[in-house]
Design an enzyme around this catalytic site. Structure first.
Site, PDB file in Angstrom:
ATOM      1  N   ASP A  16       4.017   5.025  -2.867  1.00 17.09           N
ATOM      2  CA  ASP A  16       5.192   4.177  -2.715  1.00 17.09           C
ATOM      3  C   ASP A  16       5.694   3.814  -4.118  1.00 17.09           C
ATOM      4  O   ASP A  16       4.989   4.008  -5.118  1.00 17.09           O
ATOM      5  CB  ASP A  16       4.787   2.927  -1.926  1.00 17.09           C
ATOM      6  CG  ASP A  16       5.933   1.944  -1.785  1.00 17.09           C
ATOM      7  OD1 ASP A  16       7.049   2.366  -1.477  1.00 17.09           O
ATOM      8  OD2 ASP A  16       5.694   0.731  -1.997  1.00 17.09           O
ATOM      9  N   ASP A  18       8.384   0.694  -5.161  1.00 14.15           N
ATOM     10  CA  ASP A  18       8.502  -0.747  -5.431  1.00 14.15           C
ATOM     11  C   ASP A  18       7.252  -1.490  -4.977  1.00 14.15           C
ATOM     12  O   ASP A  18       6.796  -1.342  -3.837  1.00 14.15           O
ATOM     13  CB  ASP A  18       9.712  -1.315  -4.699  1.00 14.15           C
ATOM     14  CG  ASP A  18      11.018  -0.769  -5.225  1.00 14.15           C
ATOM     15  OD1 ASP A  18      11.562  -1.351  -6.173  1.00 14.15           O
ATOM     16  OD2 ASP A  18      11.479   0.258  -4.694  1.00 14.15           O
ATOM     17  N   ASP A 192       2.251  -0.927  -0.791  1.00 11.47           N
ATOM     18  CA  ASP A 192       2.052  -2.371  -0.964  1.00 11.47           C
ATOM     19  C   ASP A 192       2.556  -3.232   0.177  1.00 11.47           C
ATOM     20  O   ASP A 192       2.219  -4.424   0.245  1.00 11.47           O
ATOM     21  CB  ASP A 192       2.766  -2.836  -2.236  1.00 11.47           C
ATOM     22  CG  ASP A 192       4.273  -2.920  -2.040  1.00 11.47           C
ATOM     23  OD1 ASP A 192       4.883  -1.879  -1.714  1.00 11.47           O
ATOM     24  OD2 ASP A 192       4.834  -4.021  -2.174  1.00 11.47           O
TER      25      ASP A 192
END
Length: 246
Positions: A16, A18, A192
């Protein structure tokens, strides 16, 4: 188990963006890419013989802009668009967003700290600058999505996003794993957010490992505290497995 133990040459690595490789910024355009990231991704791409892809809620064009001059395999808009290792772009069917966009922009007009982000086939309402409006944003977007056939609501960190019902990071990872150079490899996905949980579930169902960056409930088998620690661990994993030259 450390990333050095997990990240073998036979892995396929999915990352991922961000909150995982970079810190989350107050506004999506304000993200700062840490200096070591691009050379690290280049080295990982070489180490894994190309079996490295970015899986993000951002459009692929935005990922390319942040990671230039790299153009590695990527899935954007939570899998609604996907670029293979050979450069072929696959697009999921999209559905009209007029009703969702009208609702989101009407709310943002009343509350200027809200941000509406229009993507291909997806629309996000960010409330990071107005966290007290979370429930109002979620209720507004859920109602608009319920009235928009083919769409579903995805809740992330300070964002509510309407996306095509068939798009998910888990599906994007499975599609990559059917193609070279990813096919036959053990998948590792690092993310996240709650939007990454489908990816964690997918790779672990397929015998791989999910790694959660940051706090929050998760199905991921491993956890790291922040993006800075992730970059250090990836660098250490490469150093441990790369033969030294005299």
């Amino acid at each position: 188990m450390t990333l050095a133990e997990i990240l073998r040459p036979s892995c396929a690595l999915f990352l991922d963006f961000d909150g995982t490789m970079v810190d989350i910024a107050p506004q999506p355009h304000a993200v700062e890419v840490p200096e070591p990231l691009i050379p690290l991704l280049r080295a990982l791409h070489r180490y894994l013989d190309g079996a490295l892809a970015v899986i993000s809620g951002r459009p692929i064009a935005q990922l390319d802009a942040f990671l230039q001059p790299l153009q590695i395999p990527a899935a954007g808009v939570h899998g609604a668009e996907r670029r293979s290792a050979g450069g072929q772009v696959h697009l999921l069917d999209t559905h009209p967003l007029d009703h969702v966009e009208h609702a989101a922009r009407a709310l943002a007009a009343l509350h200027p700290r809200l941000l509406v982000e229009d993507k291909r086939g997806s629309l996000a309402l960010h409330y990071r600058q107005a966290p007290e409006l979370e429930q109002l944003c979620l209720d507004t977007m859920q109602k608009a999505v319920d009235e928009s056939p083919g769409m579903t609501l995805l809740r992330g960190k300070m964002v509510a996003e309407a996306k095509p019902g068939g798009a998910s990071k888990g599906r994007a990872i499975e599609d990559f794993l059917r193609e070279p150079p990813f096919a036959g490899r053990t998948p590792v996905f690092i993310g996240d957010d709650v939007t990454d949980e489908a990816g964690f579930s997918t790779v672990q169902r397929l015998g791989g490992t999910g790694v959660k960056v940051g706090e929050g409930a998760t199905v991921a088998a491993r956890r790291l505290p922040d993006p800075r620690t992730l970059l250090r661990e990836l660098e250490a994993a490469l150093a441990a497995r790369t033969p030294r030259t005299a």
